[in-house]
Write an enzyme that holds these catalytic residues in place. Structure first.
Site, PDB file in Angstrom:
ATOM      1  N   PHE A  77      40.877  44.416  46.423  1.00 38.18           N
ATOM      2  CA  PHE A  77      40.889  42.967  46.254  1.00 38.18           C
ATOM      3  C   PHE A  77      40.055  42.570  45.047  1.00 38.18           C
ATOM      4  CE2 PHE A  77      38.781  38.847  47.646  1.00 38.18           C
ATOM      5  CZ  PHE A  77      39.860  38.039  47.306  1.00 38.18           C
ATOM      6  N   CYS A  78      40.600  41.665  44.220  1.00 35.77           N
ATOM      7  CA  CYS A  78      39.876  41.040  43.108  1.00 35.77           C
ATOM      8  C   CYS A  78      39.272  42.100  42.184  1.00 35.77           C
ATOM      9  CB  CYS A  78      38.825  40.079  43.669  1.00 35.77           C
ATOM     10  SG  CYS A  78      38.096  38.975  42.446  1.00 35.77           S
ATOM     11  N   LEU A  79      37.973  42.029  41.960  1.00 35.41           N
ATOM     12  CA  LEU A  79      37.293  42.986  41.093  1.00 35.41           C
ATOM     13  C   LEU A  79      37.506  44.419  41.565  1.00 35.41           C
ATOM     14  CD1 LEU A  79      35.225  43.960  38.984  1.00 35.41           C
ATOM     15  CD2 LEU A  79      33.412  43.136  40.499  1.00 35.41           C
ATOM     16  N   ILE A  99      45.273  43.353  45.020  1.00 42.19           N
ATOM     17  CA  ILE A  99      45.433  41.985  45.521  1.00 42.19           C
ATOM     18  C   ILE A  99      44.547  41.033  44.720  1.00 42.19           C
ATOM     19  CG2 ILE A  99      45.298  40.510  47.557  1.00 42.19           C
ATOM     20  CD1 ILE A  99      45.353  43.141  49.233  1.00 42.19           C
ATOM     21  N   SER A 153      44.026  40.780  41.615  1.00 44.68           N
ATOM     22  CA  SER A 153      43.235  41.587  40.675  1.00 44.68           C
ATOM     23  C   SER A 153      43.793  41.456  39.264  1.00 44.68           C
ATOM     24  CB  SER A 153      43.250  43.063  41.092  1.00 44.68           C
ATOM     25  OG  SER A 153      42.726  43.225  42.390  1.00 44.68           O
TER      26      SER A 153
END
Length: 541
Positions: free
Chosen positions: A278-280, A307, A309
């Site tokens: 997720f993200c970073l 996700i 990202s």
């Protein structure tokens, strides 16, 4: 006191932006404003149909639409805000960061001036004050003083229910099966007789604790996956301190993700894992995939689901306001003393970007209404922040964000290995969120072109966090898919996409099965070090 940003760069950006406004453009805006205010007063006196009520949660009370006094306040504020933004849009700053800084400052100013934020102009506060004889304002002032004394620079939520990690939240049964200086690896206890042959390994971002995917049982992605017959492993990053000062992107990729892949494969007795992040965390997974590819170890990962990202940072929207040389230099100086940034400083930044939801709504609830906040597992998680080491912020901000190094072949290196995303052949699922305020879905979409192998793109509904936590039983948000081609432009992709109802979770597990549908007997954690959620998640911020 050294601030983590350069205030002079903000003033320079505003001056540069204003210098680009031409007299002709300004006169047109003023003429339009005069006409709009004329229409406004005609509507206010009932001489012209009023505009449709805005979809704005700040003005949800019926008085904002039904009472002429409050309706006029609301509409005047919204019109003035619209005109201020129109005037600001006339400027032509030197770069995207400067333009974003001007927009950010203006948004903070306009958000603060909302009539909903003041006792005399908020109908809910007026009613509450009459109901309590003013005690709400007295107690609210006490809440304000308590927050000031704590000195964290945030409005503390005061929920009527507290969550307990390991009991009511982050409570899916499991064991910590590995740990090092950077993370603990959690393996969850199976609930089915057999499981997918390829285990899942989750890589969270560093900003908050891992358990966004393991909130209350009814909304826990971890529990749902386990109940679907998946062997699930999760990285729980440590909350770093001065010992981790020198831990950069390289350490988090090699000593973190790559090490976790090996530990999960060993614990599950599996040749490979399916990664999801997720993200970073997804950005770091992308770097890890390129490193594994260069080392001839790509076979250790069967697929990767990223996700919300980003890997192409050309379009950071509002966040580009914080990524320029002056701010990065100021941040380096700020971090030098402690060796990390405090979680409260990160929380202040994220809250400012969503000020109406994360600052002003709490100001109204706790300082004006004196009402406890509704219990929210997601907001509890959001406030359970973590620090980030100095070297990580330096390498991530300067190389990946500012220089956009992942977009260029060999623009970044890890452990002496050049990182080229074009070499990555691991099947990838990119999941963006349509209302994402952190990773704009169009920016996530553009990153698909950087990978060299199979990339599937899916667009989920809702925002950055809420769009991830979408249990099928809730039947919310929906998601978009498209078979076949992937146009260059994100808007073109959406035009030809199909809207699906409900959660993307079942669709995702079908995508995983399409790459490997084999099953094996359930794997229970062995030689556990301690029960989930582990001790790293409990280290205070």
């Amino acid at each position: 006191m050294q601030q983590p940003y350069d205030p002079l760069s903000i003033w320079r950006a505003m001056a540069d932006h204003a210098a680009g406004v031409t007299p002709d453009a300004l006169m047109k805006v003023q003429a339009d404003a005069a006409r709009e205010w004329g229409d406004f007063w005609l509507s206010a006196w009932g001489l012209k149909p009023a505009a449709q009520a805005p979809r704005d949660r700040r003005f949800a009370a019926k008085e904002w639409s039904e009472d002429p006094y409050y309706r006029t306040l609301r509409d005047a504020y919204l019109l003035a805000s619209k005109q201020a933004k129109a005037a600001a849009a006339l400027g032509s700053g030197k770069d995207a960061s400067g333009k974003a800084m001007v927009g950010f400052v203006l948004d903070q100013f306009l958000n603060a001036l909302s009539p909903a934020n003041f006792a005399a102009t908020n109908p809910d506060v007026v009613a509450r004050t009459m109901e309590t004889g003013g005690q709400n304002l007295v107690q609210g002032f006490g809440n304000l003083m308590q927050d000031v004394v704590e000195g964290k620079g945030i409005v503390r939520r005061r929920p009527d229910k507290h969550f307990v990690k390991g009991e009511t939240i982050a409570a899916t049964p499991g064991e910590v099966v590995f740990q090092n200086l950077l993370f603990q690896l959690i393996q969850y206890t199976p609930t089915t007789a057999d499981v997918a042959a390829t285990p899942l390994l989750y890589v969270p971002p560093l900003v908050n604790k891992y358990y966004m995917i393991d909130l209350q049982p009814k909304s826990s992605l971890v529990k749902w996956l386990v109940d679907q017959g998946r062997t699930v492993f999760v990285i729980s990053w440590i909350n770093p301190d001065e010992r981790h000062r020198g831990c950069g992107v390289e350490q988090y990729v090699l000593d973190g993700i790559v090490e976790a892949i090996g530990a999960a494969r060993a614990a599950a007795d599996a040749d490979k894992v399916d990664l999801f992040a997720f993200c970073l965390g997804g950005t770091l997974v992308s770097v890890a995939l390129a490193w594994l590819q260069a080392k001839g170890r790509a076979g250790e990962v069967a697929s990767a689901t990223l996700i919300g990202s980003m890997v192409d940072f050309a379009d950071m929207r509002d966040w580009s306001a914080f990524v320029n040389e002056a701010h990065l230099d100021a941040l380096d100086t700020h971090l030098a003393k402690r060796g990390y940034i405090e979680s409260t400083e990160l929380q202040q930044l994220f809250a400012a970007v969503r000020a109406n939801d994360l600052i002003w709504s709490s100001v109204i609830a706790h300082y004006l209404l004196d009402k406890p906040a509704p219990a929210s597992d997601l907001l509890y998680w959001f406030e359970d922040g973590a620090r980030i080491p100095q070297e990580f912020l330096r390498s991530y901000n300067r190389d990946l964000l500012f220089a956009n190094a992942l977009k260029n072949p060999n623009g970044f290196a890890v452990g002496g290995v050049a990182i080229d995303l074009a070499t990555v052949t691991t099947p990838i699922l990119l999941l963006a969120l349509k209302d994402d305020h952190v990773s704009a879905w169009e920016a996530v979409y553009s990153g698909a072109a950087l990978f060299g192998g199979e990339v599937t793109f899916v667009l989920g509904g809702s925002g950055h966090n809420a769009g991830v936590i979408n249990p099928p039983a809730a039947n919310k948000h929906g998601f978009w898919t498209r078979d076949g081609d992937r146009p260059t432009d994100a808007a073109d992709w959406l035009v030809g996409a199909t809207k699906n109802d409900g959660s993307w979770w079942p669709w995702w597990t079908r995508w995983l099965d399409a790459h490997d549908a084999a099953r094996v007997p359930a794997r229970a954690p062995k030689n556990g070090l301690e029960p989930a959620p582990g001790s790293y998640v409990a280290i205070a911020h």
